[in-house]
Design a protein around this motif. Sequence first.
Motif, PDB file in Angstrom:
ATOM      1  N   GLU A  24      11.984  -1.792 -19.644  1.00 39.60           N
ATOM      2  CA  GLU A  24      11.365  -2.679 -20.693  1.00 39.60           C
ATOM      3  C   GLU A  24       9.861  -2.620 -20.703  1.00 39.60           C
ATOM      4  O   GLU A  24       9.778  -3.554 -22.073  1.00 39.60           O
ATOM      5  CB  GLU A  24      11.243  -4.655 -19.622  1.00 39.60           C
ATOM      6  CG  GLU A  24      12.411  -4.798 -18.565  1.00 39.60           C
ATOM      7  CD  GLU A  24      13.212  -5.351 -19.765  1.00 39.60           C
ATOM      8  OE1 GLU A  24      12.386  -5.906 -20.645  1.00 39.60           O
ATOM      9  OE2 GLU A  24      14.715  -4.627 -19.084  1.00 39.60           O
ATOM     10  N   ASN A 186      12.339  -1.019 -27.345  1.00 38.19           N
ATOM     11  CA  ASN A 186      12.478  -1.155 -25.450  1.00 38.19           C
ATOM     12  C   ASN A 186      14.001  -1.236 -25.397  1.00 38.19           C
ATOM     13  O   ASN A 186      14.926  -1.617 -26.488  1.00 38.19           O
ATOM     14  CB  ASN A 186      11.629  -1.824 -25.649  1.00 38.19           C
ATOM     15  CG  ASN A 186      11.423  -3.225 -25.275  1.00 38.19           C
ATOM     16  OD1 ASN A 186      12.597  -3.795 -26.337  1.00 38.19           O
ATOM     17  ND2 ASN A 186      10.303  -3.757 -25.640  1.00 38.19           N
ATOM     18  N   SER A 188      15.040  -3.978 -24.029  1.00 38.35           N
ATOM     19  CA  SER A 188      15.024  -5.029 -24.239  1.00 38.35           C
ATOM     20  C   SER A 188      15.006  -6.179 -25.537  1.00 38.35           C
ATOM     21  O   SER A 188      16.053  -7.351 -26.016  1.00 38.35           O
ATOM     22  CB  SER A 188      14.016  -6.356 -23.430  1.00 38.35           C
ATOM     23  OG  SER A 188      13.308  -6.535 -23.265  1.00 38.35           O
TER      24      SER A 188
END
Length: 277
Positions: A24, A186, A188
Amino acid sequence: MNPPTRPLIPEQRHQEILRLLRREGVLSIRNLTDYMNVSHMTVRRDITALEELGQVASVPGGVRLADWTSQEPPREREFRAQLELPRKQAIAELAAQFVENDMVVFLDAGTTCQSVVPYLGGLKNLTVVTNDFYVVTSLFAFPNVETIHTGGVVDPSSASSCGRIAADAVKGINIDLFFLSTGTWNMSRGVTTPSLDKVEIKLAALEASSSCFLLADSTKFGTVSKFRVAPLDKLDAVVTDDQLPREMQESIRELGVSVHVAALPSRALHGTSGVSI
């Protein structure tokens, strides 16, 4: 994120925090307390222990990996051009292997995509579309490559153009392969950018292309900017370097996205080559 099914000892919690941060980039204290079902003080103690080992760094309300940053990268082209050159060149060389004769390729604005240009000179009947002025001037050395610049509003800091005019130009072209660039990505949030105008042309190129490959080195992973371009599962492939953790590579694969890993020069000297996963 799937929470643990049983209580974890401190060492297990530390490893779990590091695993989540690699995925994350940045996590809040609340995220971690809810995920591991422990107290706020327990998470704070875990973070302090990891900080003392130099593995994480506290941020307001949360924590990030110590060796990665959640800040936006520098936008000035002259400065960015000097960053992570071995990674960019290794990624560019591997990415160029997917370009074939007779293709129409979109090279997104950015120094990594510009690094692809030297590997394109031997191809036949190739058309390159770009919003990057440095890409255009680099292609002057290859008169056999047809070059189309999108036009649009000029951004001097990135030596590129963007906005509605650029996006409309892209919409009228059938693109075989889109090499997408980014300074922040990333798991997410996917691919992000600090400029809303850049979102428009990137989305237009994504819509007009048969395939989209993200070219992004591992140092940019786990970071995020203000505006979202696309989630990772909208991509066909990611081309990155071999410093992206294996776990992250596998997580991207689970989204149905191919991962192509370029060996960094120091490792390539020992006989390692870029591989597809």
